[in-house]
Design a protein around this motif. Structure first.
Motif, short mmCIF file in Angstrom:
data_model
loop_
_atom_site.label_atom_id
_atom_site.label_comp_id
_atom_site.label_asym_id
_atom_site.label_seq_id
_atom_site.Cartn_x
_atom_site.Cartn_y
_atom_site.Cartn_z
N PHE A 33 -1.60 -6.05 1.69
CA PHE A 33 -0.72 -5.34 2.61
C PHE A 33 -0.61 -3.91 2.09
O PHE A 33 -0.16 -3.69 0.97
CB PHE A 33 0.67 -5.99 2.67
CG PHE A 33 0.66 -7.30 3.39
CD1 PHE A 33 1.02 -7.37 4.74
CD2 PHE A 33 0.29 -8.47 2.74
CE1 PHE A 33 1.01 -8.58 5.41
CE2 PHE A 33 0.28 -9.68 3.40
CZ PHE A 33 0.64 -9.75 4.75
N THR A 34 -1.05 -2.95 2.90
CA THR A 34 -1.08 -1.57 2.44
C THR A 34 -0.55 -0.65 3.53
O THR A 34 -0.53 -1.00 4.71
CB THR A 34 -2.52 -1.17 2.01
OG1 THR A 34 -2.49 0.11 1.41
CG2 THR A 34 -3.49 -1.20 3.17
N PHE A 41 7.85 -3.66 2.23
CA PHE A 41 7.98 -4.86 1.42
C PHE A 41 8.74 -5.97 2.15
O PHE A 41 8.53 -7.14 1.89
CB PHE A 41 8.68 -4.51 0.10
CG PHE A 41 8.73 -5.63 -0.88
CD1 PHE A 41 7.57 -6.15 -1.43
CD2 PHE A 41 9.94 -6.17 -1.28
CE1 PHE A 41 7.61 -7.18 -2.34
CE2 PHE A 41 9.99 -7.20 -2.20
CZ PHE A 41 8.82 -7.70 -2.73
N VAL A 44 6.49 -8.68 3.65
CA VAL A 44 5.93 -9.58 2.65
C VAL A 44 7.00 -10.56 2.16
O VAL A 44 6.74 -11.73 1.95
CB VAL A 44 5.31 -8.78 1.49
CG1 VAL A 44 4.86 -9.68 0.36
CG2 VAL A 44 4.14 -7.94 2.00
N ASP A 128 3.59 -6.88 -6.18
CA ASP A 128 4.10 -5.74 -5.45
C ASP A 128 3.75 -4.42 -6.13
O ASP A 128 3.92 -4.27 -7.34
CB ASP A 128 5.62 -5.86 -5.31
CG ASP A 128 6.22 -4.74 -4.49
OD1 ASP A 128 5.64 -4.41 -3.43
OD2 ASP A 128 7.27 -4.19 -4.89
N GLU A 129 3.26 -3.49 -5.33
CA GLU A 129 2.85 -2.16 -5.77
C GLU A 129 1.77 -2.21 -6.86
O GLU A 129 1.67 -1.32 -7.70
CB GLU A 129 4.04 -1.31 -6.20
CG GLU A 129 4.96 -1.02 -5.02
CD GLU A 129 6.08 -0.05 -5.33
OE1 GLU A 129 6.45 0.11 -6.50
OE2 GLU A 129 6.58 0.57 -4.37
N THR A 160 0.21 -5.67 -2.77
CA THR A 160 0.81 -4.65 -1.92
C THR A 160 0.66 -3.28 -2.57
O THR A 160 0.44 -3.18 -3.77
CB THR A 160 2.31 -4.91 -1.66
OG1 THR A 160 3.07 -4.62 -2.83
CG2 THR A 160 2.56 -6.34 -1.20
#
Length: 184
Positions: A33-34, A41, A44, A128-129, A160
């Motif tokens: 997911f970008t 967020f 997600v 995440d990130e 992500t």
């Protein structure tokens, strides 16, 4: 009439084993997911909460978030199926400038994340990130690729972050790009 009985073999030959198709392990997927911004967020999280509610163990790892003393040894647990962990550092990271202590906290979180996933408890892992941690030189791209290829086969992984590196996009089963459309 003549009949002959043959005893059943208690050790079946490999070719005689029949497995039910529903008993096979379903291979996990890698989803990306970008977006150009860092505020998607929620989408997600909805997926992670839904899966945890269905009984599958979920691990959420936030690499660039800190500030609340929630390192790998102190995960927050939401119910019995969702563990949430952040890097053990005093602040959130908003750019490539990080202190040696923050760099070590992120590397420690990455090592502990890989170990937790290898133990096989989690069915879904949200990283995440991760793209920013890779792009800032905090986690090597090849290490992430190796991890994704060697993870337990049933584990779904969501990556992500903006500017996802090409090797991670290439290994993904699904890539979702969030963007804002400005209508006239």
């Amino acid at each position: 009439m003549v009949s002959q009985l043959q005893p059943l073999s208690l050790s079946p030959s490999p070719t005689s084993i029949v497995r039910h198709p529903l008993l096979q392990t379903v291979e996990g997927t890698v989803q990306v997911f970008t977006a150009v911004h860092r505020n998607f967020f929620t989408n997600v999280m909805v997926q992670a909460l839904r899966i945890a509610d269905q009984g599958k163990a979920v691990l959420i790892v936030q690499f660039l978030k800190g500030g609340i003393h929630q390192g790998p040894s102190q995960p927050v647990q939401f119910g019995q199926n969702l563990d949430w962990v952040r890097a053990d550092m005093p602040r959130c990271i908003h750019g490539p400038e990080v202190s040696p202590g923050e760099r070590e906290a992120i590397r420690d979180l990455w090592a502990q994340t890989k170990a937790a996933i290898a133990r096989g408890r989690y069915g879904l892992v949200v990283l995440d990130e991760l793209s920013l941690a890779v792009n800032y030189g905090l986690i090597p791209t090849q290490d992430v690729v190796d991890f994704l290829q060697q993870r337990p086969p049933q584990v779904d992984v969501i990556l992500t972050g903006p500017d996802m590196p090409a090797p991670l996009l290439n290994i993904a089963d699904q890539v979702t790009e969030f963007r804002r459309n400005i209508l006239p």
